[in-house]
Scaffold this motif. Structure first.
Motif, PDB file in Angstrom:
ATOM      1  N   VAL A 186       0.844  -1.192   0.000  1.00  0.00           N
ATOM      2  CA  VAL A 186       0.000   0.000   0.000  1.00  0.00           C
ATOM      3  C   VAL A 186       0.879   1.242   0.000  1.00  0.00           C
ATOM      4  CG1 VAL A 186      -1.696   1.299   1.321  1.00  0.00           C
ATOM      5  CG2 VAL A 186      -1.795  -1.191   1.309  1.00  0.00           C
ATOM      6  N   VAL A 187       0.534   2.199  -0.847  1.00  0.00           N
ATOM      7  CA  VAL A 187       1.170   3.520  -0.840  1.00  0.00           C
ATOM      8  C   VAL A 187       0.054   4.541  -1.014  1.00  0.00           C
ATOM      9  CG1 VAL A 187       2.741   5.104  -2.006  1.00  0.00           C
ATOM     10  CG2 VAL A 187       3.327   2.696  -1.841  1.00  0.00           C
ATOM     11  N   SER A 188       0.069   5.579  -0.166  1.00  0.00           N
ATOM     12  CA  SER A 188      -0.898   6.659  -0.309  1.00  0.00           C
ATOM     13  C   SER A 188      -0.156   7.985  -0.265  1.00  0.00           C
ATOM     14  CB  SER A 188      -1.955   6.596   0.803  1.00  0.00           C
ATOM     15  OG  SER A 188      -1.342   6.770   2.064  1.00  0.00           O
ATOM     16  N   ALA A 189      -0.734   8.999  -0.891  1.00  0.00           N
ATOM     17  CA  ALA A 189      -0.113  10.324  -0.911  1.00  0.00           C
ATOM     18  C   ALA A 189      -1.199  11.380  -1.048  1.00  0.00           C
ATOM     19  CB  ALA A 189       0.873  10.448  -2.069  1.00  0.00           C
TER      20      ALA A 189
ATOM     21  N   SER B 222       3.383   0.605   3.451  1.00  0.00           N
ATOM     22  CA  SER B 222       3.530  -0.596   4.270  1.00  0.00           C
ATOM     23  C   SER B 222       4.923  -0.673   4.868  1.00  0.00           C
ATOM     24  CB  SER B 222       3.287  -1.846   3.426  1.00  0.00           C
ATOM     25  OG  SER B 222       2.035  -1.784   2.809  1.00  0.00           O
ATOM     26  N   GLN B 223       5.000  -1.266   6.048  1.00  0.00           N
ATOM     27  CA  GLN B 223       6.280  -1.449   6.725  1.00  0.00           C
ATOM     28  C   GLN B 223       7.221  -2.274   5.860  1.00  0.00           C
ATOM     29  OE1 GLN B 223       5.852  -3.114  10.618  1.00  0.00           O
ATOM     30  NE2 GLN B 223       8.025  -3.515  10.854  1.00  0.00           N
ATOM     31  N   PRO B 224       8.481  -1.825   5.693  1.00  0.00           N
ATOM     32  CA  PRO B 224       9.433  -2.578   4.868  1.00  0.00           C
ATOM     33  C   PRO B 224       9.924  -3.832   5.592  1.00  0.00           C
ATOM     34  CG  PRO B 224      10.514  -0.678   5.821  1.00  0.00           C
ATOM     35  CD  PRO B 224       9.062  -0.576   6.191  1.00  0.00           C
TER      36      PRO B 224
ATOM     37  N   ASP C 207      13.513   6.845   6.679  1.00  0.00           N
ATOM     38  CA  ASP C 207      13.991   5.943   7.733  1.00  0.00           C
ATOM     39  C   ASP C 207      13.142   6.061   8.996  1.00  0.00           C
ATOM     40  OD1 ASP C 207      14.725   8.447   8.527  1.00  0.00           O
ATOM     41  OD2 ASP C 207      16.847   7.997   8.776  1.00  0.00           O
ATOM     42  N   LEU C 208      11.887   6.433   8.808  1.00  0.00           N
ATOM     43  CA  LEU C 208      11.001   6.586   9.957  1.00  0.00           C
ATOM     44  C   LEU C 208      10.460   5.238  10.412  1.00  0.00           C
ATOM     45  CD1 LEU C 208       9.032   9.753   8.854  1.00  0.00           C
ATOM     46  CD2 LEU C 208      10.925   9.598  10.465  1.00  0.00           C
ATOM     47  N   PRO C 209      10.244   5.074  11.713  1.00  0.00           N
ATOM     48  CA  PRO C 209       9.697   3.815  12.212  1.00  0.00           C
ATOM     49  C   PRO C 209       8.211   3.699  11.868  1.00  0.00           C
ATOM     50  CG  PRO C 209       9.919   5.379  14.001  1.00  0.00           C
ATOM     51  CD  PRO C 209      10.539   6.016  12.790  1.00  0.00           C
ATOM     52  N   PRO C 210       7.713   2.482  11.750  1.00  0.00           N
ATOM     53  CA  PRO C 210       6.296   2.298  11.435  1.00  0.00           C
ATOM     54  C   PRO C 210       5.406   2.628  12.627  1.00  0.00           C
ATOM     55  CG  PRO C 210       7.350   0.188  11.796  1.00  0.00           C
ATOM     56  CD  PRO C 210       8.441   1.223  11.853  1.00  0.00           C
ATOM     57  N   THR C 211       4.179   2.977  12.320  1.00  0.00           N
ATOM     58  CA  THR C 211       3.119   3.098  13.309  1.00  0.00           C
ATOM     59  C   THR C 211       2.180   1.944  13.024  1.00  0.00           C
ATOM     60  OG1 THR C 211       3.330   5.497  13.281  1.00  0.00           O
ATOM     61  CG2 THR C 211       1.305   4.604  14.203  1.00  0.00           C
ATOM     62  N   GLY C 212       2.284   0.891  13.820  1.00  0.00           N
ATOM     63  CA  GLY C 212       1.575  -0.335  13.476  1.00  0.00           C
ATOM     64  C   GLY C 212       2.294  -0.971  12.302  1.00  0.00           C
ATOM     65  N   GLU C 213       1.586  -1.231  11.225  1.00  0.00           N
ATOM     66  CA  GLU C 213       2.214  -1.811  10.036  1.00  0.00           C
ATOM     67  C   GLU C 213       2.377  -0.785   8.920  1.00  0.00           C
ATOM     68  OE1 GLU C 213       0.339  -5.407   8.824  1.00  0.00           O
ATOM     69  OE2 GLU C 213       0.529  -6.312  10.797  1.00  0.00           O
TER      70      GLU C 213
END
Length: 87
Positions: free
Chosen positions: A3-6, A21-23, A42-48
């Protein structure tokens, strides 16, 4: 990514908010605007899901694209994600 949204930020129109989506572990994330590399995320995920921004995107009324690619430690693109569209 699956999933990618913008979309443009309502308070800062030249900022584009993206989510993807989380890598997989060990993968870097490359962000492309209209097919041109703009940043490593390089940001951490929030959930997945990972949320990031692309600043300084001109407001011109034209359609633009964001694509997120996962890249392993050897520089190989591991997944070709969908393309998100915004104006």
């Amino acid at each position: 990514p699956a999933v990618v949204s913008a979309g443009r930020d309502g308070g800062e129109p030249t900022q584009v908010n993206i989510g993807y989506s989380q890598p997989p572990d060990g993968c870097a994330v490359e962000v492309y605007l209209d097919g041109v590399f703009v940043k490593v995320s390089d940001l951490p995920p929030t959930g997945e899901t990972v949320f990031d921004i692309v600043p300084g995107v001109v407001v011109d009324g034209l359609a633009h694209t964001i694509r997120v690619l996962f890249v392993d430690g050897d520089g190989n693109q591991t997944r070709f994600g969908p393309i998100a569209h915004f104006t």
